[in-house]
Design a protein around this motif. Structure first.
Motif, short mmCIF file in Angstrom:
data_model
loop_
_atom_site.label_atom_id
_atom_site.label_comp_id
_atom_site.label_asym_id
_atom_site.label_seq_id
_atom_site.Cartn_x
_atom_site.Cartn_y
_atom_site.Cartn_z
N ILE A 81 0.75 -1.20 -0.08
CA ILE A 81 -0.02 -0.09 -0.01
C ILE A 81 0.94 1.11 0.02
N SER A 82 0.46 2.10 -0.82
CA SER A 82 1.21 3.65 -0.63
C SER A 82 0.17 4.65 -0.48
N ILE A 83 0.46 5.50 0.71
CA ILE A 83 -0.31 6.55 1.18
C ILE A 83 0.26 7.78 0.94
N ARG A 84 -0.19 8.81 0.26
CA ARG A 84 0.15 10.32 -0.19
C ARG A 84 -0.63 11.15 0.48
N ILE A 85 -0.04 12.08 1.31
CA ILE A 85 -0.79 13.22 1.87
C ILE A 85 -0.12 14.43 0.91
N LYS A 86 -1.32 15.32 0.52
CA LYS A 86 -0.92 16.49 -0.19
C LYS A 86 -1.47 17.67 0.63
N PRO A 126 -9.96 10.06 7.93
CA PRO A 126 -11.15 10.36 6.97
C PRO A 126 -10.78 9.70 5.64
N ASN A 127 -11.93 9.43 4.85
CA ASN A 127 -11.56 8.65 3.41
C ASN A 127 -10.63 9.40 2.60
N VAL A 128 -10.35 8.69 1.31
CA VAL A 128 -9.56 9.41 0.38
C VAL A 128 -10.39 10.56 -0.28
N ASN A 129 -9.86 11.54 -0.82
CA ASN A 129 -10.44 12.48 -1.34
C ASN A 129 -9.66 13.45 -2.45
N ASP A 130 -10.18 14.32 -3.09
CA ASP A 130 -9.56 15.08 -4.02
C ASP A 130 -9.36 16.63 -3.45
N VAL A 182 -5.95 13.22 0.64
CA VAL A 182 -5.44 11.74 0.88
C VAL A 182 -5.72 10.94 -0.33
N GLU A 183 -4.60 10.29 -0.67
CA GLU A 183 -4.62 9.43 -1.89
C GLU A 183 -3.90 7.97 -1.23
N ILE A 184 -4.77 6.79 -1.65
CA ILE A 184 -3.98 5.65 -1.27
C ILE A 184 -4.18 4.78 -2.58
N GLU A 185 -3.07 3.99 -2.74
CA GLU A 185 -2.86 3.00 -4.04
C GLU A 185 -2.55 1.63 -3.10
N PHE A 186 -3.37 0.63 -3.75
CA PHE A 186 -3.31 -0.68 -3.09
C PHE A 186 -2.37 -1.43 -4.17
N GLY A 187 -1.61 -1.17 -5.36
CA GLY A 187 -0.87 -1.85 -6.00
C GLY A 187 -1.46 -2.19 -7.19
N GLU A 188 -0.76 -2.54 -8.24
CA GLU A 188 -1.01 -2.63 -9.54
C GLU A 188 -1.94 -3.98 -9.88
N GLU A 189 -1.63 -4.95 -9.16
CA GLU A 189 -2.41 -6.35 -9.31
C GLU A 189 -3.87 -5.97 -9.23
N ASN A 190 -4.33 -5.46 -8.33
CA ASN A 190 -5.68 -4.97 -8.14
C ASN A 190 -6.60 -4.60 -9.35
N SER A 191 -5.99 -3.58 -10.02
CA SER A 191 -6.53 -2.93 -11.34
C SER A 191 -6.29 -3.80 -12.27
N ALA A 192 -5.53 -4.91 -12.40
CA ALA A 192 -5.37 -6.03 -13.36
C ALA A 192 -6.58 -6.89 -13.21
N GLU A 193 -6.55 -7.41 -12.00
CA GLU A 193 -7.85 -8.32 -11.79
C GLU A 193 -9.04 -7.65 -12.02
#
Length: 506
Positions: free
Chosen positions: A22-27, A217-221, A239-250
């Motif tokens: 998992i990748s968490i990004r705070i802006k 709080p949940n991810v937002n724009d 807040v942005e969260i990426e769960f990896g590339e395999e989820n999108s492929a599945e």
């Protein structure tokens, strides 16, 4: 007085891969009109283009984190650098880490990992019973076998049955937490702490038992739905969260498989195959949509379909849905979307009786016991069209309430209905049990019919207001239009050919 608006809501995710990916990004950014002025010494030696790029980059700050990645704040760095300030094993571990020859940079956006125990973990799962909220373990702790029997003659082994360490009251959920925090503390010129102030930007709680992640709080724009820092409304963040590339492929593979299945079904519907002479075909698509208001979770629906002897059937007459967990709404609701397709055939002079569909809602507890939560019966007429019904369910119970509750609690109950026809004709059966109303099941179905009478040139779908019948008629009309157009083109092309050149061919 300014109006307070809170746009922070929690989100729940079910990760398919380990959270290590998992990748968490705070802006972070300053609200418009409150941006800090740039310093002259930061821009005096740069070109105009570089200065513009630097100004653009300073609008939004980005801070990236990994799951359970410890990032130190300034005051944490000062504290853990001195071994005399470290008391626990975790603090001593941080001290050893800061002594390593790595460049640990203090950041104003830092993290608390699970070992820090910064905030309490969520409570275990609870269930509403009437107006009170009690946990499952609480029910077990309050249960006393001496209150069940009438004569009080209960063995000591039975009394201690629910006091075992392996009972449900000792079954607890395991959580792992992580918090990302903004450091707004005040420091002197020597980076010594003067006033400590922190603001939690996002908290993540991972339920290891059931493998779901709560983000609050949940991810937002940040551009359209930015969050404001508490007590510092001039600072906004996203807040942005990426769960990896395999989820999108599945997900892409799943959508492609669904598309292929849909195309296959469309080809089957559009293949206009005439029924035999004097026969009528019925195409029924039956869908189990959802269930509501049952007592237990982990619910699935089992169906049994009975047809009359006048009908010939091609399709599954018995099956079950997948096991579903209830959604968090005002009422307990389980989603399915399970479809059953039937192809029926009978003689044209016979009006078939409705087919009988029996539905049984069954729950599965964590001990693997299956409990009947309710039965329902639907006489499905073969009249063409679309229909939707909400079927109420009832559960048969023994007349002896104490025996019924004990049997359902320990072994999941017993099979009181031997023949499902008792649901359709209860007056014909001498049942020694009673019914208790439980939840409901939502279903819908679509029926299309086509027949071919003696002497007919082709089949004709039955008249219906359903969308599928209309689609079949429009498709047939399109084929006829193409045929007429091709015939007219051929006639125009051969109009100038002399008759004696094609008289032999006719």
């Amino acid at each position: 007085m300014s109006k307070f608006i809170c746009n922070k809501l929690a989100g729940i995710y079910w990760p398919k891969q380990p959270l290590d990916d998992i990748s968490i990004r705070i802006k972070l950014k300053c609200r418009e009109g409150i941006s800090a002025l740039p310093k002259f010494e930061d821009y005096k030696d740069k070109s105009n283009e570089e200065n513009l790029n630097k100004l653009d980059n300073n609008i939004i700050e980005e801070h990236d984190f990994r799951w359970q990645n410890k990032v130190f704040s300034n005051w944490e760095y000062q504290k853990y650098s001195d071994v005399y300030n470290c008391n626990s094993e975790t603090e001593l571990k941080y001290h050893d880490r800061l002594k390593q020859p790595y460049n640990y940079e203090c950041k104003k956006v830092f993290s608390y990992i699970h070992e820090d125990y910064y905030l309490p973990l969520p409570v275990t799962s609870e269930k509403k019973v009437g107006k009170a909220i009690v946990s499952i373990g609480d029910c077990f702790n309050r249960l006393n076998l001496e209150d069940i029997g009438s004569d009080g003659d209960i063995s000591s082994s039975m009394k201690h049955l629910l006091r075992s360490e392996e009972n449900m009251s000792s079954y607890e959920e395991r959580w792992i937490a992580m918090h990302i925090v903004l450091d707004s503390s005040e420091y002197n010129e020597d980076s010594q702490l003067l006033f400590k102030e922190e603001h939690i930007l996002v908290s993540l709680y991972h339920n290891v038992t059931y493998n779901y992640l709560i983000v609050t709080p949940n991810v937002n724009d940040i551009e359209f739905n930015a969050y404001c820092v508490e007590n510092q409304p001039e600072i906004e963040y996203g807040v942005e969260i990426e769960f990896g590339e395999e989820n999108s492929a599945e997900l892409e593979e799943l959508l492609n498989n669904l598309l292929k299945k849909w195309e296959k079904q469309q080809k089957k519907l559009l293949s206009f195959v005439m029924p035999p002479l004097g026969r009528k075909n019925y195409f029924v698509t039956f869908e189990i949509i959802s269930a509501m208001d049952f007592d237990m979770d982990n619910l699935y629906i089992e169906f049994h379909i009975k047809i009359s002897d006048d009908l010939q059937c091609n399709g599954d007459l018995r099956g079950r849905t997948h096991i579903s967990k209830h959604l968090t709404t005002e009422k307990y609701e389980w989603k399915y979307g399970h479809t059953v397709e039937l192809e029926l055939e009978c003689a044209t002079g016979i009006e078939p009786v409705p087919i009988k569909i029996y539905l049984e809602a069954i729950s599965v507890d964590w001990w693997g016991r299956h409990r009947t939560e309710g039965y329902s019966y639907l006489p499905l007429s073969l009249e063409p069209g679309e229909h939707t019904r909400h079927l109420s369910c009832s559960r048969p119970e023994e007349l002896d309430t104490v025996k019924a509750n004990n049997r359902r609690f320990f072994v999941g109950g017993c099979n009181l209905i031997k023949d499902l026809d008792v649901l359709a004709n209860p007056q014909l059966h001498n049942a020694n049990f009673r019914y208790t109303e439980t939840g409901s099941i939502s279903v819908r179905w679509r029926t299309i019919s086509q027949s071919r009478s003696p002497g007919a040139a082709c089949f004709a779908p039955s008249t219906s207001t359903a969308g599928s019948s209309t689609a079949l008629l429009s498709g047939a009309e399109a084929v006829l239009r193409q045929y007429r157009k091709a015939k007219a083109t051929l006639a125009a092309a051969t109009s100038s050919v002399p008759e004696h050149m094609h008289s032999k061919d006719g």
